[in-house]
Design a protein around this motif. Structure first.
Motif, PDB file in Angstrom:
ATOM      1  N   MET A   1      13.807  -6.647 -14.554  1.00 59.93           N
ATOM      2  CA  MET A   1      12.785  -6.274 -13.601  1.00 59.93           C
ATOM      3  C   MET A   1      12.546  -7.104 -12.513  1.00 59.93           C
ATOM      4  N   ASN A   2      12.925  -6.604 -11.411  1.00 54.17           N
ATOM      5  CA  ASN A   2      12.374  -7.456 -10.016  1.00 54.17           C
ATOM      6  C   ASN A   2      11.360  -6.995  -9.152  1.00 54.17           C
ATOM      7  N   THR A   3      10.884  -5.835  -9.688  1.00 55.10           N
ATOM      8  CA  THR A   3       9.776  -5.208  -8.671  1.00 55.10           C
ATOM      9  C   THR A   3       8.524  -5.544  -9.339  1.00 55.10           C
ATOM     10  N   THR A   4       7.314  -5.687  -8.426  1.00 48.61           N
ATOM     11  CA  THR A   4       6.153  -5.935  -8.680  1.00 48.61           C
ATOM     12  C   THR A   4       5.308  -4.781  -9.352  1.00 48.61           C
ATOM     13  N   PRO A   5       4.371  -4.695 -10.249  1.00 49.47           N
ATOM     14  CA  PRO A   5       3.684  -3.435 -10.578  1.00 49.47           C
ATOM     15  C   PRO A   5       3.267  -2.806  -9.300  1.00 49.47           C
ATOM     16  N   GLY A   6       2.745  -3.270  -8.301  1.00 50.48           N
ATOM     17  CA  GLY A   6       2.311  -2.593  -7.051  1.00 50.48           C
ATOM     18  C   GLY A   6       3.490  -1.704  -6.467  1.00 50.48           C
ATOM     19  N   GLN A   7       4.749  -2.452  -6.448  1.00 52.30           N
ATOM     20  CA  GLN A   7       5.737  -1.637  -5.759  1.00 52.30           C
ATOM     21  C   GLN A   7       6.279  -0.443  -6.505  1.00 52.30           C
ATOM     22  N   SER A   8       6.228  -0.637  -8.042  1.00 53.43           N
ATOM     23  CA  SER A   8       6.861   0.482  -8.875  1.00 53.43           C
ATOM     24  C   SER A   8       5.709   1.617  -8.885  1.00 53.43           C
ATOM     25  N   VAL A   9       4.561   1.263  -8.688  1.00 56.29           N
ATOM     26  CA  VAL A   9       3.609   2.394  -8.362  1.00 56.29           C
ATOM     27  C   VAL A   9       3.545   3.096  -7.178  1.00 56.29           C
ATOM     28  N   ALA A  10       3.856   2.288  -6.089  1.00 54.00           N
ATOM     29  CA  ALA A  10       3.991   2.726  -4.643  1.00 54.00           C
ATOM     30  C   ALA A  10       5.183   3.559  -4.564  1.00 54.00           C
ATOM     31  N   THR A  11       6.313   3.506  -5.282  1.00 49.71           N
ATOM     32  CA  THR A  11       7.605   4.302  -5.207  1.00 49.71           C
ATOM     33  C   THR A  11       7.239   5.601  -5.862  1.00 49.71           C
ATOM     34  N   ARG A  12       6.313   5.648  -6.856  1.00 52.23           N
ATOM     35  CA  ARG A  12       6.220   6.721  -7.420  1.00 52.23           C
ATOM     36  C   ARG A  12       5.079   7.747  -6.937  1.00 52.23           C
ATOM     37  N   LEU A  13       4.662   7.387  -5.645  1.00 51.82           N
ATOM     38  CA  LEU A  13       3.495   8.077  -4.916  1.00 51.82           C
ATOM     39  C   LEU A  13       4.034   9.283  -4.513  1.00 51.82           C
ATOM     40  N   THR A  14       3.093  10.223  -4.627  1.00 52.00           N
ATOM     41  CA  THR A  14       3.687  11.551  -3.715  1.00 52.00           C
ATOM     42  C   THR A  14       3.540  11.457  -2.411  1.00 52.00           C
ATOM     43  N   THR A  15       4.320  12.228  -1.514  1.00 49.84           N
ATOM     44  CA  THR A  15       4.386  12.207  -0.065  1.00 49.84           C
ATOM     45  C   THR A  15       2.956  11.934   0.476  1.00 49.84           C
ATOM     46  N   GLN A  16       2.148  12.627  -0.037  1.00 52.95           N
ATOM     47  CA  GLN A  16       0.760  12.801   0.566  1.00 52.95           C
ATOM     48  C   GLN A  16      -0.100  11.411   0.318  1.00 52.95           C
ATOM     49  N   ARG A  17      -0.008  10.914  -0.862  1.00 53.33           N
ATOM     50  CA  ARG A  17      -0.578   9.826  -1.370  1.00 53.33           C
ATOM     51  C   ARG A  17       0.038   8.544  -0.615  1.00 53.33           C
ATOM     52  N   HIS A  18       1.330   8.682  -0.153  1.00 54.39           N
ATOM     53  CA  HIS A  18       2.093   7.503   0.375  1.00 54.39           C
ATOM     54  C   HIS A  18       1.550   7.667   2.071  1.00 54.39           C
ATOM     55  N   ALA A  19       1.202   8.688   2.544  1.00 56.07           N
ATOM     56  CA  ALA A  19       0.972   8.954   3.825  1.00 56.07           C
ATOM     57  C   ALA A  19      -0.427   8.171   4.032  1.00 56.07           C
ATOM     58  N   VAL A  20      -1.346   8.529   2.989  1.00 57.82           N
ATOM     59  CA  VAL A  20      -2.811   8.011   3.140  1.00 57.82           C
ATOM     60  C   VAL A  20      -2.559   6.589   2.811  1.00 57.82           C
ATOM     61  N   LEU A  21      -1.880   6.082   2.125  1.00 58.51           N
ATOM     62  CA  LEU A  21      -1.731   4.545   1.770  1.00 58.51           C
ATOM     63  C   LEU A  21      -1.067   3.831   3.388  1.00 58.51           C
ATOM     64  N   GLN A  22      -0.183   4.757   4.058  1.00 59.76           N
ATOM     65  CA  GLN A  22       0.175   4.037   5.067  1.00 59.76           C
ATOM     66  C   GLN A  22      -0.831   3.917   6.183  1.00 59.76           C
ATOM     67  N   VAL A  23      -1.612   4.825   6.168  1.00 55.03           N
ATOM     68  CA  VAL A  23      -2.619   4.706   7.322  1.00 55.03           C
ATOM     69  C   VAL A  23      -3.609   3.506   6.879  1.00 55.03           C
ATOM     70  N   VAL A  24      -4.276   3.379   5.810  1.00 53.96           N
ATOM     71  CA  VAL A  24      -4.919   2.175   5.337  1.00 53.96           C
ATOM     72  C   VAL A  24      -4.208   0.927   5.467  1.00 53.96           C
ATOM     73  N   GLN A  25      -2.913   1.051   5.136  1.00 55.00           N
ATOM     74  CA  GLN A  25      -2.175  -0.535   5.498  1.00 55.00           C
ATOM     75  C   GLN A  25      -1.644  -0.821   6.785  1.00 55.00           C
ATOM     76  N   ALA A  26      -1.758   0.213   7.545  1.00 57.49           N
ATOM     77  CA  ALA A  26      -1.206   0.136   9.072  1.00 57.49           C
ATOM     78  C   ALA A  26      -2.384  -0.417   9.922  1.00 57.49           C
ATOM     79  N   ARG A  27      -3.551  -0.387   9.389  1.00 53.61           N
ATOM     80  CA  ARG A  27      -4.659  -0.617  10.175  1.00 53.61           C
ATOM     81  C   ARG A  27      -5.249  -1.956  10.084  1.00 53.61           C
ATOM     82  N   PRO A  28      -5.523  -3.047  10.873  1.00 57.58           N
ATOM     83  CA  PRO A  28      -6.392  -4.059  10.205  1.00 57.58           C
ATOM     84  C   PRO A  28      -7.774  -3.993  10.238  1.00 57.58           C
TER      85      PRO A  28
END
Ligand SMILES: [Zn+2]
Ligand SMILES: [Zn+2]
Length: 140
Positions: free
Chosen positions: A1-28
């Motif tokens: 296992m070379n992935t962090t728990p956060g990364q494995s959760v992120a890769t299982r996200l639905t497209t919409q959840r991933h889009a929401v995550l990207q908006v939150v992460q993109a803005r300072p």
């Protein structure tokens, strides 16, 4: 296992959840659900507000983003999930991350005194700074 728990959760996200995550992460900044929805309303296919709201809850529970309460009581979403302090403008409600200052470490010396007076085992503290943001200070 070379992935962090956060990364494995992120890769299982639905497209919409991933889009929401990207908006939150993109803005300072710390966006509210309404602001995240605003950023996504022109997405293809469009995302409903309830979907954005549910996705934000999901991402908080998954530990990928954090909640922070603004002065007006509205919850904003923080891409930084590590413990950190905030500074809030009393005029317009703008909320920013506050860098850790040396004084914050000195405050830990007060833990023993606080423990003595409250009976709590004190494990940490958060500081919320109040002030005027640069824009509001300029108008004052
Ligand atoms: Zn302001
Ligand atoms: Zn923050």
């Amino acid at each position: 296992m070379n992935t962090t728990p956060g990364q494995s959760v992120a890769t299982r996200l639905t497209t919409q959840r991933h889009a929401v995550l990207q908006v939150v992460q993109a803005r300072p900044v710390h966006l509210t659900a309404a602001e995240v929805y605003d950023a996504l309303r022109r997405a293809e296919p469009p995302i409903a507000f309830a979907t954005v709201y549910n996705a934000l809850h999901y991402l908080v529970n998954a530990g990928l983003i954090a909640e922070v309460r603004r002065l007006d009581g509205v919850i904003a979403y923080d891409r930084d999930t590590s413990p950190h302090d905030h500074i809030i403008c009393q005029q317009c409600g703008r909320l920013d991350d506050a860098p850790a200052l040396p004084q914050a470490h000195l405050a830990r010396q007060g833990y023993a005194a606080l423990a003595e007076r409250t009976g709590y085992q004190v494990l940490g503290h958060r500081v919320e700074y109040r002030g005027l943001c640069p824009d509001c200070a300029e108008m004052a």
